[in-house]
Design an enzyme around this catalytic site. Structure first.
Site, PDB file in Angstrom:
ATOM      1  N   LYS A  15      45.603  40.750  39.652  1.00 23.46           N
ATOM      2  CA  LYS A  15      44.634  40.551  40.727  1.00 23.46           C
ATOM      3  C   LYS A  15      44.651  41.778  41.629  1.00 23.46           C
ATOM      4  CE  LYS A  15      43.321  37.324  44.398  1.00 23.46           C
ATOM      5  NZ  LYS A  15      43.665  36.040  45.070  1.00 23.46           N
ATOM      6  N   ASP A  52      34.923  46.070  45.529  1.00 18.69           N
ATOM      7  CA  ASP A  52      35.578  47.150  44.793  1.00 18.69           C
ATOM      8  C   ASP A  52      36.619  46.649  43.805  1.00 18.69           C
ATOM      9  OD1 ASP A  52      37.666  46.345  46.440  1.00 18.69           O
ATOM     10  OD2 ASP A  52      37.574  48.101  47.746  1.00 18.69           O
ATOM     11  N   GLY A  53      36.861  45.349  43.752  1.00 20.28           N
ATOM     12  CA  GLY A  53      37.817  44.802  42.799  1.00 20.28           C
ATOM     13  C   GLY A  53      39.261  45.008  43.174  1.00 20.28           C
ATOM     14  N   ARG A 113      49.674  37.518  38.102  1.00 21.67           N
ATOM     15  CA  ARG A 113      49.712  36.058  38.094  1.00 21.67           C
ATOM     16  C   ARG A 113      49.918  35.548  36.666  1.00 21.67           C
ATOM     17  NH1 ARG A 113      44.614  34.350  41.862  1.00 21.67           N
ATOM     18  NH2 ARG A 113      43.382  34.946  40.054  1.00 21.67           N
ATOM     19  N   ARG A 138      38.742  26.953  35.455  1.00 20.24           N
ATOM     20  CA  ARG A 138      38.396  26.305  36.716  1.00 20.24           C
ATOM     21  C   ARG A 138      37.274  25.289  36.521  1.00 20.24           C
ATOM     22  NH1 ARG A 138      39.588  30.795  40.159  1.00 20.24           N
ATOM     23  NH2 ARG A 138      40.734  32.316  38.915  1.00 20.24           N
ATOM     24  N   ASP A 163      35.207  26.800  42.267  1.00 21.11           N
ATOM     25  CA  ASP A 163      35.735  27.895  41.436  1.00 21.11           C
ATOM     26  C   ASP A 163      37.202  28.164  41.727  1.00 21.11           C
ATOM     27  OD1 ASP A 163      34.249  28.842  43.894  1.00 21.11           O
ATOM     28  OD2 ASP A 163      35.385  30.659  43.459  1.00 21.11           O
TER      29      ASP A 163
END
Length: 549
Positions: A144, A156-157, A214, A221, A291
């Protein structure tokens, strides 16, 4: 790390202990990618992705990765040797892709704050691979903050250190508290700055960037199913459901309408038990969009979460939710029910008869109600034999809410202090109230009215405790097994963030160590269990947060 007198890095793979392999030798699988339809477009640009469950996406390298923490227990889940090597750091930073892996970002939608938001997807999360350990367990490994994906929209991620550290700490704390959750393997700082507006007040500023790794059996989801149902992508939805049943609900792998309803019923029950666990420990998710709800009943996506310090059912840690308070502490079970309704409607596309789905949703209420009552009694150290309920228990539980709010009360310390009371003592109301002062934020300012509400309840509780078939010591042990002493308090986490940003790596290691034993008294660590100090009441990071990360 050594095995005998030889370092792990020097041993051939076939001579390593099965649970201590270097990252290059892990057993890599890619069933999600191999089984489900993917995005035909391979370029990494923002776009609408149709009839696909994922897009192949490679992490974007960072300039100066540094491994801040690696959790050995999570490494063991992967059979990974918890040894800091250049290759491990490069992989966990997104600077290197292991051979045989197919990194991807998942495609999903969701309801956000009650409204359909359309396509969302992994905007800054990239699943590296699936790893199968020596015990036959499979774990998805996800970064992440590893850069943009086709679902990043205008972002921007990336992720900043404060939010990454918060997720890293809380997911591990929840595991040790006994709450179903995704796990955290590592925290890596990137050496790059990320610009964020912490409070959405127009004061954007550069912050240190970070990436958290993670780990979970799956990151599927509710919104993964919703998106395809809403778009009418029935064939893709069917493949997704079949994959989910075969992988995680094999009893229902035939995929008939009855199987789908039974699967939905299992999701409802898991979610009900998850809500009970959140309420037990005082966790507030902060952004329970569909989500952000796991199909496996896990706590997922630690954004603007918070911990209930002073008891307030209306408290939300999310500054974006400050006006409506949809995701406030006391409303979480109702929101989960609403979210399940949206999932049920998505699954109904594959069913001729919605009655079994409706029955499964109704079972959520039944399951939650019964489990929540058991949890409340357990927190008080009380038991109830089937069919032999105590006549006063309902009133005792009902009136507890006012006892916890008539004077500002620390939730965590209330139950630990209550456990220490003697049921044999013939104490006056003032003495009983004084015995609980550690749990109150301003006991000396308590009104006479507050004392007359709290003390009589304590008297009724102790009278009820005397009817339990156990000693006070046994009751205390029973209570302390379900009521933690150490939780990642908002101000404690914020102070840890500030220390890590200043270069103090030991601060994070010590907090993680404390949170590994949340139910045990730990000498010398009282500061981690202290009530929120007054300076933290309204300070950013200690009271409310934004989704900015």
């Amino acid at each position: 790390m050594t095995v005998g007198s030889t370092t792990v890095d020097e041993l051939p793979v076939d001579e390593l202990p099965v649970d201590e392999l270097p990252i290059e030798a892990l057993r890599i699988r890619s069933r999600f990618v191999d089984t489900l339809p993917g995005d035909a477009v391979l370029s990494n640009h923002r776009r609408t992705v149709l009839d696909a469950c994922y897009s192949r996406t490679t992490p974007t390298p960072v300039s100066a990765p540094r491994l801040e923490a690696l959790v050995p227990e999570v490494a063991a889940l992967l059979d990974l040797a918890p040894v800091e090597t250049p290759t491990l750091i490069e992989v966990l930073a997104g600077n290197r892709v292991l051979p045989g892996t197919t990194p991807y970002a998942s495609c999903y939608g969701g309801h956000q704050f009650g409204s359909w938001a359309g396509q969302l997807g992994d905007g800054r999360a990239i699943t590296l691979t699936e790893i199968e350990n020596s015990r036959g367990e499979s774990w998805e490994v996800q970064l992440k903050g590893a850069g943009p994906t086709p679902y990043s929209r205008r972002a921007d991620g990336r992720a900043v250190l404060r939010s990454s550290l918060r997720e890293f700490i809380c997911s591990e704390a929840m595991h040790h508290l006994g709450v179903p959750t995704t796990r955290a393997l590592s925290l890596v700082t990137t050496g790059d700055q990320v610009v964020r507006d912490l409070l959405y007040d127009g004061n954007a500023a550069p912050e240190p960037g970070a990436i958290v790794c993670r780990v979970a059996p799956s990151f599927l989801r509710f919104g993964t199913f919703e998106l395809h149902a809403t778009r009418g992508e029935q064939a893709t939805l069917r493949r997704l459901v079949n994959f989910t049943l075969e992988r995680f609900f094999p009893r229902h792998a035939a995929g008939t309408p009855a199987d789908i309803a039974a699967f939905f019923g299992e999701v409802c029950r898991r979610t009900a038990h998850l809500m009970v666990e959140w309420m037990r420990v005082g966790f507030v998710h902060g952004v329970m969009n569909t989500d952000n709800m796991s199909i496996l009943g896990l706590t997922i996506d630690y954004g603007p979460y918070g911990w209930l310090e002073s008891v307030d059912p209306n408290w939300t840690p999310n500054i974006t939710d400050a006006s409506g308070r949809r995701y406030r502490f006391g409303n979480q079970p109702q929101v989960a029910h609403w979210n399940l309704l949206q999932l049920g409607q998505a699954l109904a596309v594959l069913c001729d008869d919605v009655a079994p789905l409706e029955a499964a949703l109704a079972d959520y209420v039944t399951t939650f109600t019964a489990a929540y009552r058991r949890m409340q009694l357990a927190k008080l150290g009380l038991t109830e034999q089937p069919g032999q309920s105590e006549p006063d228990d309902d009133q005792l539980l009902h009136s507890l809410a006012s006892v916890l709010t008539v004077i500002e009360t620390d939730m965590t310390l209330f139950y630990r202090t209550l456990a220490a009371l003697s049921s044999a003592a013939d104490a006056s109301p003032d003495e009983l109230f004084t015995a609980m002062r550690e749990a109150h934020y301003a006991p000396d300012a308590a009104s006479a009215e507050a004392i007359t509400q709290v003390a009589p309840w304590l008297e009724r509780y102790l009278a009820r405790a005397r009817r339990e078939d156990c000693t006070d010591q046994e009751r205390r042990q029973r209570m302390n097994r379900v009521n933690p002493l150490y939780v990642p308090r908002n101000y404690v986490v914020q102070l840890t963030i500030e220390r890590v940003e200043a270069g103090d790596r030991a601060a994070l290691a010590e907090l993680l160590d404390v949170l590994r034993r949340p139910y045990d008294e730990q000498p010398g660590r009282a500061a981690y269990a202290g009530k929120r100090p007054e300076w933290a009441r309204h300070r950013a990071g200690c009271s409310m947060l934004s989704c900015s990360s």
